[in-house]
Design an enzyme around this catalytic site. Sequence first.
Site, PDB file in Angstrom:
ATOM      1  CE1 TYR A 188     -12.470   3.134  -8.177  1.00  0.00           C
ATOM      2  CE2 TYR A 188     -14.832   3.091  -8.574  1.00  0.00           C
ATOM      3  CZ  TYR A 188     -13.710   2.559  -7.968  1.00  0.00           C
ATOM      4  OH  TYR A 188     -13.812   1.462  -7.151  1.00  0.00           O
TER       5      TYR A 188
ATOM      6  CG  ASP B  97      -2.230   0.704   1.003  1.00  0.00           C
ATOM      7  OD1 ASP B  97      -2.204   1.916   0.687  1.00  0.00           O
ATOM      8  OD2 ASP B  97      -3.276   0.058   1.148  1.00  0.00           O
TER       9      ASP B  97
ATOM     10  NE  ARG C 125       8.954 -11.489 -12.052  1.00  0.00           N
ATOM     11  CZ  ARG C 125       9.322 -12.047 -10.883  1.00  0.00           C
ATOM     12  NH1 ARG C 125      10.040 -13.162 -10.870  1.00  0.00           N
ATOM     13  NH2 ARG C 125       8.956 -11.498  -9.745  1.00  0.00           N
TER      14      ARG C 125
ATOM     15  CE  LYS D 155       0.348   9.383 -14.744  1.00  0.00           C
ATOM     16  NZ  LYS D 155       1.463  10.214 -14.217  1.00  0.00           N
TER      17      LYS D 155
ATOM     18  CG  LEU E  30      -8.671  -5.500  -3.002  1.00  0.00           C
ATOM     19  CD1 LEU E  30      -8.055  -6.835  -3.387  1.00  0.00           C
ATOM     20  CD2 LEU E  30      -9.106  -5.526  -1.537  1.00  0.00           C
TER      21      LEU E  30
END
Length: 312
Positions: free
Chosen positions: A144, A32, A105, A90, A72
Amino acid sequence: MKRVLVTGGAGFIGSHLCERLMARGDEVLCVDNFFTSRRQNIVHLRDNPLFEFMRHDITWPLYVEVDQIYNLACPASPVHYQFDPVQTTKTCVHGAINMLGLAKRLKVRILQSSTSEVYGDPAQHPQTESYWGNVNPIGPRACYDEAKRCAETLFFDYYRQHNMQIRVVRIFNTYGPRMHPNDGRVVSNFIVQALKGEPITLYGTGNQSRSFCYVDDLVTGMIAMMDQDELVGPVNLGNPGEFTILELATLVKELTGSSSEIVYQPLPQDDPVRRRPDISLAKAKLHWEPTIPLRDGLARTVAFFRELLAAG
């Protein structure tokens, strides 16, 4: 035991998800950047040997080793996502690319927390997963709504192009303890205003409707979606019980014992008039449906905010 990455893990929903995963024995890497989340949400987890925290913005690549990814990370309330709309876009788009790249990956399953906002101001009611939505691409909420829609596009393109294990859930209005007191969402707004004895602010006539899902129910649905092998999504996760905003305000007043008056303000641009999930798919494929009634969930949420405000 799995090592699970939860981006946005210090947020309202993310912290509950981290807690639940650890309770079943998973190691959790909580990532976060604290743009809208709060350290208090995860402070009780810090000393658990299954918990690790990393401060990071997912608009930049992340190099870690994990077995699953729950994505999230993103401000989710209009007050927060409109504060820096470019950064919101972004986070949704660059963040999705970076997390999908990591999952590719590592060859691991990744779940995208999408939103009912992809339906916009819906012309279909209730909303099914097959509905394409009614979104204003240049309005104040588009940073959003459209960014979450683009993230879904990216997830399904990675799924088709790279045969990746993706899961996509569309989260409807969720509430509960650890909501941010200043996030501008209707449940937290009403409870904080009622506890402070301030006027309860209704936007529009109060007849617009929402469906409110308690956070514990939502987390159960997210984990069920991640753990099954059949369904890719998108899947609606929410409570199909529908309430008007005026009904919610009246119930909050009752549960708080508040004498706050209800005042009316103009409805914000592009604010949906009705919102209710069709959860037939989640019931059939995940054997999931909410179990916590609005009154019970609100009582727990009121208790949280009463304690938070008392602590200053």
